[in-house]
Design a protein around this motif. Structure first.
Motif, PDB file in Angstrom:
ATOM      1  N   GLY A   1       0.819  -1.214   0.000  1.00 13.17           N
ATOM      2  CA  GLY A   1       0.000   0.000   0.000  1.00 13.17           C
ATOM      3  C   GLY A   1       0.852   1.263   0.000  1.00 13.17           C
ATOM      4  N   ASP A   2       0.197   2.408  -0.261  1.00 14.94           N
ATOM      5  CA  ASP A   2       0.855   3.721  -0.266  1.00 14.94           C
ATOM      6  C   ASP A   2       1.994   3.821  -1.275  1.00 14.94           C
ATOM      7  OD1 ASP A   2      -0.851   4.470   1.803  1.00 14.94           O
ATOM      8  OD2 ASP A   2       0.548   3.778   3.347  1.00 14.94           O
ATOM      9  N   GLU A   3       1.869   3.100  -2.363  1.00  9.99           N
ATOM     10  CA  GLU A   3       2.943   3.096  -3.361  1.00  9.99           C
ATOM     11  C   GLU A   3       2.947   4.370  -4.205  1.00  9.99           C
ATOM     12  OE1 GLU A   3       0.529   0.802  -3.149  1.00  9.99           O
ATOM     13  OE2 GLU A   3       1.406  -1.198  -2.830  1.00  9.99           O
TER      14      GLU A   3
ATOM     15  N   ALA B   1      -8.192   3.553   2.584  1.00 11.30           N
ATOM     16  CA  ALA B   1      -7.273   4.085   1.580  1.00 11.30           C
ATOM     17  C   ALA B   1      -7.012   5.562   1.843  1.00 11.30           C
ATOM     18  CB  ALA B   1      -7.877   3.907   0.187  1.00 11.30           C
ATOM     19  N   GLY B   2      -5.825   5.986   1.489  1.00  6.28           N
ATOM     20  CA  GLY B   2      -5.483   7.410   1.500  1.00  6.28           C
ATOM     21  C   GLY B   2      -4.629   7.640   0.276  1.00  6.28           C
ATOM     22  N   HIS B   3      -5.215   8.219  -0.753  1.00  9.48           N
ATOM     23  CA  HIS B   3      -4.506   8.414  -2.021  1.00  9.48           C
ATOM     24  C   HIS B   3      -4.225   9.904  -2.203  1.00  9.48           C
ATOM     25  CE1 HIS B   3      -6.208   4.405  -3.763  1.00  9.48           C
ATOM     26  NE2 HIS B   3      -5.552   4.253  -2.639  1.00  9.48           N
ATOM     27  N   THR B   4      -2.971  10.237  -2.378  1.00  7.37           N
ATOM     28  CA  THR B   4      -2.579  11.648  -2.451  1.00  7.37           C
ATOM     29  C   THR B   4      -2.359  12.071  -3.898  1.00  7.37           C
ATOM     30  OG1 THR B   4      -1.369  11.166  -0.440  1.00  7.37           O
ATOM     31  CG2 THR B   4      -1.030  13.339  -1.401  1.00  7.37           C
TER      32      THR B   4
ATOM     33  N   GLY C   1       1.405   7.988   7.500  1.00  7.17           N
ATOM     34  CA  GLY C   1       0.137   7.618   6.875  1.00  7.17           C
ATOM     35  C   GLY C   1      -0.755   8.798   6.499  1.00  7.17           C
ATOM     36  N   THR C   2      -1.346   8.722   5.308  1.00  4.13           N
ATOM     37  CA  THR C   2      -2.284   9.744   4.848  1.00  4.13           C
ATOM     38  C   THR C   2      -3.558   9.725   5.688  1.00  4.13           C
ATOM     39  OG1 THR C   2      -1.516   9.130   2.645  1.00  4.13           O
ATOM     40  CG2 THR C   2      -3.383  10.613   2.720  1.00  4.13           C
ATOM     41  N   VAL C   3      -3.976   8.522   6.110  1.00  2.00           N
ATOM     42  CA  VAL C   3      -5.231   8.373   6.841  1.00  2.00           C
ATOM     43  C   VAL C   3      -5.003   8.522   8.346  1.00  2.00           C
ATOM     44  CG1 VAL C   3      -7.089   6.749   7.411  1.00  2.00           C
ATOM     45  CG2 VAL C   3      -6.241   6.884   5.081  1.00  2.00           C
TER      46      VAL C   3
ATOM     47  N   PRO D   1       3.685   6.613  11.545  1.00  2.00           N
ATOM     48  CA  PRO D   1       4.929   6.470  10.791  1.00  2.00           C
ATOM     49  C   PRO D   1       4.918   5.139  10.042  1.00  2.00           C
ATOM     50  CG  PRO D   1       5.332   6.337  13.178  1.00  2.00           C
ATOM     51  CD  PRO D   1       3.886   6.655  12.998  1.00  2.00           C
ATOM     52  N   ARG D   2       5.334   5.168   8.798  1.00  2.00           N
ATOM     53  CA  ARG D   2       5.404   3.916   8.034  1.00  2.00           C
ATOM     54  C   ARG D   2       6.765   3.258   8.269  1.00  2.00           C
ATOM     55  NH1 ARG D   2       3.348   7.121   2.735  1.00  2.00           N
ATOM     56  NH2 ARG D   2       1.131   7.231   3.245  1.00  2.00           N
ATOM     57  N   ARG D   3       6.742   1.934   8.355  1.00  2.00           N
ATOM     58  CA  ARG D   3       8.000   1.179   8.455  1.00  2.00           C
ATOM     59  C   ARG D   3       8.671   1.240   7.085  1.00  2.00           C
ATOM     60  NH1 ARG D   3       5.059  -4.187  10.005  1.00  2.00           N
ATOM     61  NH2 ARG D   3       7.140  -5.104  10.214  1.00  2.00           N
TER      62      ARG D   3
HETATM   63 MG    MG Z   1      -2.196   5.610   0.819  1.00  2.00          MG
END
Ligand code: MG
Ligand code: GDP
Ligand code: IMO
Length: 440
Positions: A12-14, A39-42, A298-300, A304-306
């Motif tokens: 995710g978050d690619e 989902a959080g799409h930027t 994270g957008t949502v 912090p993302r690993r």
């Molecule tokens: Mg996302």
């Protein structure tokens, strides 16, 4: 005209939102097929950043219809807020969007259940987005769920909620200390959602078939990523839907052959948010540096993302599961300045070497990645617009990713903005031109 799916090929978050927005003008229709507000799409353009949760990332383009399909989940309050924010930013969402009346509703008690379950699991928690995704898809499968179209009928909503409570929901909520819903009040609230959302709801399955019959090009937008797929990801540390391209036909009610081409979005490195195995995770200062430079939060949820290295074992698995024709590799700019860049090319599990992603999360958690190391490059890549303009070391990395995964790289993203993109000419994307008309 051909159809194209954009799917996440990692955890995710690619950068799916960026890629969908970028390609949307070549299509008449953009359709989200699974997931919900997890989902959080930027999407970034003209100096502004927009975060989308339910709404397809094609929404910014005039002449492109956006659809949210039957296989998705809709949180009425959250989508109304999302629409309000976008409309305030000048995006005419209500004119461009149709939501499937077959999509299932995330009820407030699904959200509360998700949070309570995570709390209860403590150290064994999945690290969900707490948006009610698991409980709402669970209710759909148990057939105790409300669909968007049902919101028009308060009696029907009340009956479903009462039956769900009788069929075990009451016990579960009490056990987890969650407040019981008042079915009558909830049905009234549901009707107020319907009054606002109803005009945007419709038969998306039919609209998809009309688009197919009219040969209008369709862009399918995936949410989450292949490694979070309910059946093929690192179960139980996954989301609750089929994120792979194979999830598109049942979720939109279209034949498999309608999904003609597939592009997988990957980062030039890897991230994961939430718990679960992540073999190429980097726990050193380099992992932290990637997080800071890549703004990996994270957008949502803001978590912090690993962070870690590009995992060619996982990416090759994603190529096969989705039948990827090409990769869009994002965030190349983030790696600039690192002395060494690593690619995980195989795993060693209990002394055995493998290049096939294991079925069990426990095996994945014991996987020791085998890395190839590459010299890094310096300088800002954000102004680069051609493959030839990229540093030689970055091109070597692109070629090695292509070779390891048997999948060409057609798009290289060198910054969050729409413009900060490099296309490789002569590939699949040359087939997709701007359409002249779109369905009403
Ligand atoms: Mg996302
Ligand atoms: P999605 O869920 O797959 O749409 O991805 P997210 O939007 O959650 O996360 C991707 C983040 O990276 C967003 O903040 C994007 O604006 C940003 N982004 C996308 N492509 C690039 C890129 O090539 N370079 C940089 N620096 N940021 C990017
Ligand atoms: P986009 O579309 C990254 C992760 C959560 C958790 C697991 C289950 O922006 O790429 P869920 O709330 O779905 O039950 O959580 O899946 N997850 C995501 N991770 N990007 C996402 O969406 C995600 N959606 C869910 O962090 O590990």
């Amino acid at each position: 005209m051909a159809n194209l799916a954009i799917v996440g090929a990692q955890w995710g978050d690619e950068g799916k939102g960026k890629v969908v927005d970028l390609l949307a003008p070549r299509f008449a229709v953009v359709a989200r097929y699974q997931g919900g507000p997890n989902a959080g799409h930027t999407v970034v353009f003209d100096g502004a950043s927009h975060a989308l949760r339910h709404i397809p990332s094609g929404i910014f383009h005039d002449g492109v219809r956006s659809f949210i399909g039957a296989g998705t989940l809709v949180d009425p309050e959250a989508i109304l807020q999302e629409i309000k924010t976008l409309e305030a930013a000048g995006v005419p969402v209500t004119k461009r969007l149709t939501i499937s009346s077959r999509a299932h509703v995330i009820m407030p008690y699904h959200r509360a259940l998700d949070a309570a379950l995570e709390q209860k699991l403590g150290g064994a928690a999945i690290g969900t987005t707490r948006r009610g995704i698991g409980p709402a898809y669970g209710a759909k499968v148990e057939r105790t769920s409300v669909r968007l179209g049902d919101l028009a009928n308060p009696e029907a909503v009340r009956t479903v909620v009462e039956r769900s409570l009788e069929a075990g929901l009451r016990v579960r909520l009490l056990e987890l200390g969650v407040e019981l819903p008042d079915a009558r009040a909830l049905a009234r609230e549901a009707f107020s959602w319907w009054q606002k959302l109803g005009p945007m709801c419709g038969d998306v399955t039919r609209a998809m078939h009309e688009a197919i019959a009219a040969r209008l090009p369709i862009l399918f937008e995936g949410a989450q990523g292949t490694m979070l797929d309910i059946d093929h990801g690192t179960y139980p540390f996954v989301t609750a839907s089929n994120t792979v391209a194979g999830g598109i036909p049942p979720s939109l009610g279209i034949p498999p052959r309608a999904v003609e081409h597939t592009i997988g979005v990957v980062k030039a490195y890897c991230t994961r948010v939430g718990a679960g195995p992540f073999p190429s995770e980097d726990h050193s200062a380099t992992g932290n540096l990637i997080r800071e430079r890549g703004k990996e939060f994270g957008t949502v949820t803001g978590r912090p993302r690993r962070c870690g290295w590009f995992d060619a074992v996982a990416a090759s698995y994603a190529v096969r599961l989705n039948g990827l024709d090409a990769f869009a590799v994002t965030k190349f700019d983030v790696l600039s300045g690192l002395p060494v860049v690593k690619l995980a090319v195989a795993y060693e599990i209990d002394g055995e070497r493998t290049t096939w992603f294991p079925a069990s999360a426990s095996d994945v958690s014991r996987a020791v990645p085998i890395y190839e190391e590459f010299p890094g490059w310096s300088g800002d890549l954000r102004g680069v617009r051609t493959i030839e303009g990229m540093p030689r070391e970055a091109r070597v990395l692109i070629d090695r990713i292509t070779e390891l995964c048997s999948c060409p790289v057609e798009i290289v993203s060198v910054g969050p903005d729409r413009e900060e993109t490099v296309f490789r000419p002569g590939g699949l994307l040359d087939r997709f031109e701007r359409p002249r008309s779109s369905p009403r």
